[in-house]
Structure formats: structure tokens, C-alpha cells
Design a protein around this motif. Structure first.
Motif, PDB file in Angstrom:
ATOM      1  N   SER A  61     -19.230  -6.664   2.131  1.00  0.00           N
ATOM      2  CA  SER A  61     -18.412  -5.928   3.092  1.00  0.00           C
ATOM      3  C   SER A  61     -17.045  -6.582   3.171  1.00  0.00           C
ATOM      4  O   SER A  61     -16.836  -7.715   2.733  1.00  0.00           O
ATOM      5  CB  SER A  61     -19.061  -5.926   4.480  1.00  0.00           C
ATOM      6  OG  SER A  61     -19.090  -7.242   5.009  1.00  0.00           O
ATOM      7  N   ALA A  62     -16.107  -5.858   3.783  1.00  0.00           N
ATOM      8  CA  ALA A  62     -14.758  -6.404   3.957  1.00  0.00           C
ATOM      9  C   ALA A  62     -14.759  -7.600   4.888  1.00  0.00           C
ATOM     10  O   ALA A  62     -13.870  -8.473   4.807  1.00  0.00           O
ATOM     11  CB  ALA A  62     -13.839  -5.315   4.487  1.00  0.00           C
ATOM     12  N   GLU A  63     -15.747  -7.660   5.775  1.00  0.00           N
ATOM     13  CA  GLU A  63     -15.806  -8.760   6.736  1.00  0.00           C
ATOM     14  C   GLU A  63     -15.982 -10.105   6.041  1.00  0.00           C
ATOM     15  O   GLU A  63     -15.613 -11.155   6.582  1.00  0.00           O
ATOM     16  CB  GLU A  63     -16.948  -8.541   7.733  1.00  0.00           C
ATOM     17  CG  GLU A  63     -16.702  -7.454   8.751  1.00  0.00           C
ATOM     18  CD  GLU A  63     -16.783  -6.058   8.161  1.00  0.00           C
ATOM     19  OE1 GLU A  63     -17.420  -5.903   7.092  1.00  0.00           O
ATOM     20  OE2 GLU A  63     -16.208  -5.127   8.752  1.00  0.00           O
ATOM     21  N   ALA A  64     -16.558 -10.097   4.832  1.00  0.00           N
ATOM     22  CA  ALA A  64     -16.796 -11.349   4.122  1.00  0.00           C
ATOM     23  C   ALA A  64     -15.569 -11.833   3.358  1.00  0.00           C
ATOM     24  O   ALA A  64     -15.569 -12.945   2.811  1.00  0.00           O
ATOM     25  CB  ALA A  64     -17.963 -11.171   3.149  1.00  0.00           C
ATOM     26  N   LEU A  65     -14.510 -11.038   3.338  1.00  0.00           N
ATOM     27  CA  LEU A  65     -13.360 -11.344   2.495  1.00  0.00           C
ATOM     28  C   LEU A  65     -12.662 -12.636   2.898  1.00  0.00           C
ATOM     29  O   LEU A  65     -12.366 -13.485   2.053  1.00  0.00           O
ATOM     30  CB  LEU A  65     -12.373 -10.183   2.527  1.00  0.00           C
ATOM     31  CG  LEU A  65     -11.073 -10.369   1.744  1.00  0.00           C
ATOM     32  CD1 LEU A  65     -11.362 -10.603   0.272  1.00  0.00           C
ATOM     33  CD2 LEU A  65     -10.169  -9.149   1.925  1.00  0.00           C
ATOM     34  N   LEU A  66     -12.380 -12.815   4.192  1.00  0.00           N
ATOM     35  CA  LEU A  66     -11.616 -13.976   4.622  1.00  0.00           C
ATOM     36  C   LEU A  66     -12.336 -15.282   4.303  1.00  0.00           C
ATOM     37  O   LEU A  66     -11.732 -16.239   3.811  1.00  0.00           O
ATOM     38  CB  LEU A  66     -11.320 -13.887   6.120  1.00  0.00           C
ATOM     39  CG  LEU A  66     -10.357 -12.784   6.564  1.00  0.00           C
ATOM     40  CD1 LEU A  66     -10.136 -12.861   8.069  1.00  0.00           C
ATOM     41  CD2 LEU A  66      -9.030 -12.898   5.835  1.00  0.00           C
ATOM     42  N   ALA A  67     -13.621 -15.303   4.581  1.00  0.00           N
ATOM     43  CA  ALA A  67     -14.387 -16.529   4.318  1.00  0.00           C
ATOM     44  C   ALA A  67     -14.411 -16.849   2.831  1.00  0.00           C
ATOM     45  O   ALA A  67     -14.281 -18.017   2.424  1.00  0.00           O
ATOM     46  CB  ALA A  67     -15.809 -16.382   4.859  1.00  0.00           C
ATOM     47  N   ARG A  71     -12.769 -20.070   0.855  1.00  0.00           N
ATOM     48  CA  ARG A  71     -13.616 -20.942   0.022  1.00  0.00           C
ATOM     49  C   ARG A  71     -13.001 -21.135  -1.364  1.00  0.00           C
ATOM     50  O   ARG A  71     -12.920 -22.259  -1.879  1.00  0.00           O
ATOM     51  CB  ARG A  71     -15.013 -20.345  -0.100  1.00  0.00           C
ATOM     52  CG  ARG A  71     -16.000 -21.227  -0.863  1.00  0.00           C
ATOM     53  CD  ARG A  71     -17.343 -20.550  -1.037  1.00  0.00           C
ATOM     54  NE  ARG A  71     -17.272 -19.432  -1.969  1.00  0.00           N
ATOM     55  CZ  ARG A  71     -17.313 -19.571  -3.297  1.00  0.00           C
ATOM     56  NH1 ARG A  71     -17.412 -20.792  -3.843  1.00  0.00           N
ATOM     57  NH2 ARG A  71     -17.250 -18.525  -4.085  1.00  0.00           N
ATOM     58  N   LEU A  72     -12.549 -20.027  -1.974  1.00  0.00           N
ATOM     59  CA  LEU A  72     -11.973 -20.125  -3.317  1.00  0.00           C
ATOM     60  C   LEU A  72     -10.671 -20.915  -3.304  1.00  0.00           C
ATOM     61  O   LEU A  72     -10.383 -21.681  -4.231  1.00  0.00           O
ATOM     62  CB  LEU A  72     -11.732 -18.720  -3.870  1.00  0.00           C
ATOM     63  CG  LEU A  72     -12.991 -17.888  -4.159  1.00  0.00           C
ATOM     64  CD1 LEU A  72     -12.603 -16.499  -4.662  1.00  0.00           C
ATOM     65  CD2 LEU A  72     -13.897 -18.593  -5.165  1.00  0.00           C
ATOM     66  N   ALA A  73      -9.874 -20.732  -2.263  1.00  0.00           N
ATOM     67  CA  ALA A  73      -8.627 -21.492  -2.167  1.00  0.00           C
ATOM     68  C   ALA A  73      -8.909 -22.980  -2.066  1.00  0.00           C
ATOM     69  O   ALA A  73      -8.218 -23.804  -2.679  1.00  0.00           O
ATOM     70  CB  ALA A  73      -7.824 -21.010  -0.968  1.00  0.00           C
ATOM     71  N   ALA A  74      -9.930 -23.332  -1.280  1.00  0.00           N
ATOM     72  CA  ALA A  74     -10.263 -24.738  -1.094  1.00  0.00           C
ATOM     73  C   ALA A  74     -10.775 -25.368  -2.381  1.00  0.00           C
ATOM     74  O   ALA A  74     -10.534 -26.552  -2.649  1.00  0.00           O
ATOM     75  CB  ALA A  74     -11.304 -24.880   0.012  1.00  0.00           C
ATOM     76  N   PHE A 100      -3.669 -15.193   9.620  1.00  0.00           N
ATOM     77  CA  PHE A 100      -4.361 -15.819  10.751  1.00  0.00           C
ATOM     78  C   PHE A 100      -5.243 -16.961  10.260  1.00  0.00           C
ATOM     79  O   PHE A 100      -5.290 -18.038  10.868  1.00  0.00           O
ATOM     80  CB  PHE A 100      -5.194 -14.777  11.492  1.00  0.00           C
ATOM     81  CG  PHE A 100      -5.898 -15.321  12.701  1.00  0.00           C
ATOM     82  CD1 PHE A 100      -5.263 -15.368  13.935  1.00  0.00           C
ATOM     83  CD2 PHE A 100      -7.202 -15.803  12.619  1.00  0.00           C
ATOM     84  CE1 PHE A 100      -5.904 -15.878  15.049  1.00  0.00           C
ATOM     85  CE2 PHE A 100      -7.849 -16.322  13.723  1.00  0.00           C
ATOM     86  CZ  PHE A 100      -7.199 -16.354  14.948  1.00  0.00           C
ATOM     87  N   GLU A 101      -5.945 -16.724   9.147  1.00  0.00           N
ATOM     88  CA  GLU A 101      -6.817 -17.760   8.591  1.00  0.00           C
ATOM     89  C   GLU A 101      -6.003 -18.971   8.155  1.00  0.00           C
ATOM     90  O   GLU A 101      -6.424 -20.120   8.319  1.00  0.00           O
ATOM     91  CB  GLU A 101      -7.599 -17.188   7.403  1.00  0.00           C
ATOM     92  CG  GLU A 101      -8.614 -18.142   6.801  1.00  0.00           C
ATOM     93  CD  GLU A 101      -9.802 -18.395   7.716  1.00  0.00           C
ATOM     94  OE1 GLU A 101     -10.503 -19.405   7.486  1.00  0.00           O
ATOM     95  OE2 GLU A 101     -10.038 -17.588   8.641  1.00  0.00           O
ATOM     96  N   ALA A 102      -4.797 -18.710   7.590  1.00  0.00           N
ATOM     97  CA  ALA A 102      -3.951 -19.823   7.164  1.00  0.00           C
ATOM     98  C   ALA A 102      -3.519 -20.679   8.344  1.00  0.00           C
ATOM     99  O   ALA A 102      -3.377 -21.898   8.229  1.00  0.00           O
ATOM    100  CB  ALA A 102      -2.720 -19.281   6.433  1.00  0.00           C
ATOM    101  N   GLU A 103      -3.300 -20.045   9.505  1.00  0.00           N
ATOM    102  CA  GLU A 103      -2.855 -20.774  10.683  1.00  0.00           C
ATOM    103  C   GLU A 103      -4.000 -21.443  11.432  1.00  0.00           C
ATOM    104  O   GLU A 103      -3.847 -22.516  12.002  1.00  0.00           O
ATOM    105  CB  GLU A 103      -2.118 -19.824  11.625  1.00  0.00           C
ATOM    106  CG  GLU A 103      -0.804 -19.296  11.080  1.00  0.00           C
ATOM    107  CD  GLU A 103       0.233 -20.388  10.875  1.00  0.00           C
ATOM    108  OE1 GLU A 103       0.238 -21.350  11.679  1.00  0.00           O
ATOM    109  OE2 GLU A 103       1.018 -20.288   9.918  1.00  0.00           O
ATOM    110  N   HIS A 104      -5.160 -20.778  11.446  1.00  0.00           N
ATOM    111  CA  HIS A 104      -6.246 -21.246  12.311  1.00  0.00           C
ATOM    112  C   HIS A 104      -7.535 -21.573  11.570  1.00  0.00           C
ATOM    113  O   HIS A 104      -8.537 -21.893  12.197  1.00  0.00           O
ATOM    114  CB  HIS A 104      -6.537 -20.180  13.371  1.00  0.00           C
ATOM    115  CG  HIS A 104      -5.343 -19.770  14.168  1.00  0.00           C
ATOM    116  ND1 HIS A 104      -4.801 -20.552  15.158  1.00  0.00           N
ATOM    117  CD2 HIS A 104      -4.561 -18.665  14.107  1.00  0.00           C
ATOM    118  CE1 HIS A 104      -3.750 -19.949  15.685  1.00  0.00           C
ATOM    119  NE2 HIS A 104      -3.566 -18.801  15.061  1.00  0.00           N
ATOM    120  N   GLY A 105      -7.511 -21.454  10.240  1.00  0.00           N
ATOM    121  CA  GLY A 105      -8.737 -21.665   9.482  1.00  0.00           C
ATOM    122  C   GLY A 105      -8.947 -23.101   9.075  1.00  0.00           C
ATOM    123  O   GLY A 105      -8.665 -24.036   9.822  1.00  0.00           O
TER     124      GLY A 105
END
Length: 428
Positions: A61-67, A71-74, A100-105
Motif C-alpha cells: 500500500s502507499a502507507e508503506a512508502l515512507l518507511a 530504510r533504503l536511504a539509510a 516531513f520524514e526528513a525533518e522528523h524521521g
């Protein structure tokens, strides 16, 4: 701070050709280590064999995209990411999630940076779908029981705030239709780079590594906003034109409600998109938010007019406060009712602008009604639903046109839109 991982997002309605474009980019792109993320199950989707250094993941689902992107960036295994969004996703919302993830992830070492938001459209079906009032539920595409969006609304959201529009399947449209499509897309999003293509064959440098994404610019990209800022012409190109309707007199609530239950958006050409603020005589404190895409319009509360608030609540920022004060004037003199106004932008095909303005003008208060005063206006029949609970007076106001959808054009009946047209109960 480590460099953020650039990501290209491919959006577009189901069937537009996102997967075809994705396969073309993988086969003919700049190469390097590319991570590919595909959101949700895509109809008829078949990914071509991946080049060396590339890896693809299909997300449930699209909801899994941010996580997954975090993970791949890390992990640091890729030079770039290519995301094929779900067919109903809005590109700006995806980009906002990345930011948002970049600021708060997990931190800068695990952050991605949107590089290019690409929307793929089907040249053979876009105008037809944009001109109708077909709901996602009618096609079995609704994402839950409360998803009452239309096909046109999704198309507009995907086009208005992207960086690049790929006009795919151009081989299925004639020259005149393509010219009109270009004009419509330019009116909806004057900022986007429009790339015409067949079978997803696009020069990779037009959609990858462009660096075109800028959140503020994308949020301000919709053509109706650019028109209000006098940034783009409203000329007639291939039958496509833009009308700006501005008046400093309120609508009679009953007459305006009666108008929007007629075929007025189809009787004087075809209004494809309209957006803005409106002022009802019976509601002196609250601005109305108008939002129409294709055959369905929505209206609701946009927030308080600045004139309804204590000046102490106006913006403290000098530039922002100057904008508020400018809205309070007409020709350098104080406006009788502050910033209260009608301010609507209509974008359409073969529009009879004089006729459309006349229909709206007929809803304005007459001279006699104006002379009756605000106490009399408060007693006028008002069939619109209540807006009191739709905003917080401490934070929301009418300035800036940044509002959510409100109620459907049915004055309280969520199943009614613009009357019947053929066999479809929600069409204009």
C-alpha cells in the motif's frame, strides 16, 4: 549532513501508462544504482527485467512508502529512487510526506529529497474524464466507503501540483485534440513541463534528475492561483480560456443555491475547473470555499474574513499584513465591507464569459437589497449547510485560498450534485 537520496515520483490515474514509462526509464535512463518502489497492485503491471544495480520492491500500500524509502536511504545502496505511486495518489501529498520524514524521521542520513513529481495522463481519455461527474466508486476504485472523490477530482489533484506532465498515448489523439489538451494542461498548471509521448517513450532527462521540485512552488502551481496573482494570461488558446469573477457585493443565498442546482457550468461552454471564495449575504463572518472539478462541485466554509476579526489577530509579518490591508481597499479607498468579496476563477472550453458573469451577477444583491442592510440580510432564506464547526477562528481564515473540500453542491444533500444528465445521477 549527508546528501539526501533523490526520488522521482510517477503519478497518474490507472491506465495512463505509469508502468510503461517506468520500464522505459529503467531501460534507457542514466543508469547507476536505482531503487524502484511500486505502490499497491497496479492493473496489468509487468516490470521489465531490471538493469544491473537496480532493485524493485512492490509495496502492499502507499502507507508503506515512507518507511521503505527511509530504510533504503539509510542503507545507502542506491544513487536514486524511482517511485510508481498508486493510481489515486496525489503527488504533492507524497512529497510532503517525504519532507516531513526528513525533518522528523530517522535523521538526515536516512532522508530522501523529492527531485521531480511526474504525472502521466492518457491523451485519449483525459478530457472526457475531466468533463464528467463519475465517482471512483462507479469504477470500483474507491479507497473505502467514505471515499467520495470523483475521477475528475483525482485527475486535477495529480495535474495541478506536479513538476512534469507526460502527455502519454499521444498517438491516439489528433493534432487538434492534442493542441487543446496542451492548452487545458497549461491552464491547470502553467509551471509544469509538458512532455508529449507515446508508449512512455520520454527523454529520461526530462523526468529524472531535473531538480525541478520545490514545495512552495508546487503548492502555488495551480493555474487558478496563478491567474489570481496575475502571473499568467487568460487568453483563449484552442478554445481554452480563463474567467476571473470579482465582485464586492454578496450573493443572495437562495439565488446562489438555486443557480448551482442548474446546468449553468455546461450551458455556456464547458467549465472544467473553478475555484475560489464566495460571500453570502446571510453569513457576514465566514467566507465560502468553492471547489469544482468536472461535473461535481463542493462548497464549505473557508474560514473567517479578516474583516470579521480583531486587527490584533491579523498577521504580524509586515508583508502578510500589507496583503490583508490591500484586500480591505478598493482603488486605494477603504472597502465598505473589508475583504469580503466574490473571487472565483473559471477554466473551461468555449466559455461564453459574458453569459457566465451574467448568471453570477443575477445572484448578487440588488441595489434595494443592499440598501436594506446587514440585519435584513441575516434573515434571508439560506439553504446552505452550517459552516460553524468546519474551522477554528483562531487559526483559519479566508486569505490565501488554502482550504479543504467542504460539502457537495447539494445544499446539505451529499448525494446530490448538479442534477441529472443522461443516466448519471451526479452529472452536470
Amino acid at each position: 549532513m549527508a546528501d539526501r537520496l533523490p526520488v522521482t515520483v510517477l503519478s497518474g490515474f490507472p491506465g495512463a501508462g505509469k508502468t510503461t514509462l517506468l520500464n522505459h526509464l529503467l531501460a534507457h535512463g542514466a543508469g547507476g544504482r536505482v531503487g524502484v518502489l511500486v505502490c499497491g497492485a497496479q492493473d496489468g503491471q509487468t516490470l521489465a527485467p531490471l538493469p544491473p544495480g537496480c532493485e524493485a520492491t512492490v509495496l502492499p500500500s502507499a502507507e508503506a512508502l515512507l518507511a521503505e524509502t527511509a530504510r533504503l536511504a539509510a542503507e545507502g545502496r542506491f544513487d536514486a529512487l524511482l517511485v510508481e505511486a498508486d493510481g489515486l495518489d496525489e503527488p504533492l501529498a507524497i512529497a510532503e510526506g517525504f519532507l516531513f520524514e526528513a525533518e522528523h524521521g530517522a535523521g538526515p542520513e536516512a532522508a530522501v529529497q523529492p527531485d521531480t513529481l511526474v504525472t502521466v495522463i492518457d491523451a485519449a481519455t483525459f478530457l472526457r474524464d475531466l468533463n464528467e461527474a463519475e465517482f471512483l466508486a462507479d469504477r470500483g476504485l474507491a479507497q473505502g466507503l467514505d471515499d467520495d472523490r470523483t475521477v475528475a477530482e483525482v485527475l486535477v489533484a495529480q495535474v495541478e501540483c506536479c513538476d512534469v506532465i507526460v502527455l502519454n498515448k499521444a498517438d491516439l489523439a489528433g493534432a487538434a485534440d492534442l493542441a487543446q489538451l496542451h492548452a487545458v494542461l497549461r491552464a491547470l498548471n502553467p509551471r509544469a513541463d509538458i512532455v508529449q509521448a507515446s508508449f512512455g517513450k520520454v527523454p529520461p532527462e526530462r523526468v529524472q534528475g531535473t531538480g525541478r521540485f520545490d514545495f512552495e512552488a508546487a503548492a502555488d502551481a495551480p493555474g487558478w492561483l496563478a491567474v489570481l496573482r496575475d502571473e499568467v494570461p487568460t487568453n483563449n488558446v484552442s478554445g481554452v480560456s480563463t474567467l476571473v469573477y470579482r465582485r464586492r457585493r454578496p450573493f443572495h443565498p437562495q439565488r446562489f443555491a438555486d443557480l448551482i442546482h442548474t446546468e449553468w457550468l455546461r450551458e455556456h461552454g464547458s467549465v472544467l475547473r473553478s475555484r475560489g471564495l464566495f460571500w453570502l449575504a446571510s453569513r457576514m463572518d465566514t467566507a465560502g470555499d468553492w471547489n469544482q472539478s468536472g461535473g461535481v462541485c463542493r462548497h464549505g466554509g473557508a474560514g473567517a474574513w479578516w474583516a470579521a476579526l480583531d486587527p490584533a489577530e491579523w498577521p504580524a509579518d509586515t508583508a502578510e499584513r500589507a496583503e490583508v490591508e490591500a484586500d480591505m481597499q478598493i482603488g486605494g479607498a477603504p472597502a465598505p465591507f473589508g475583504d469580503r468579496r466574490q473571487e472565483l476563477v473559471l477554466i473551461g472550453l468555449d466559455m461564453n464569459q459574458a453569459a457566465l458573469q451574467a448568471r453570477l451577477d443575477a445572484c448578487l444583491l440588488t441595489d434595494a437589497e443592499m440598501a436594506a442592510g446587514t440585519e435584513a440580510w441575516a434573515t434571508y432564506a439560506d439553504p446552505f449547510p452550517g459552516w460553524v464547526d468546519e474551522f477554528d477562528d483562531d487559526h483559519d481564515h479566508a486569505h490565501g485560498h488554502d482550504h479543504d473540500h467542504g460539502d457537495d453542491c447539494g445544499c446539505g444533500d451529499p448525494d446530490h450534485h448538479h442534477g441529472n444528465h443522461g443516466d448519471h445521477p451526479h452529472a452536470h
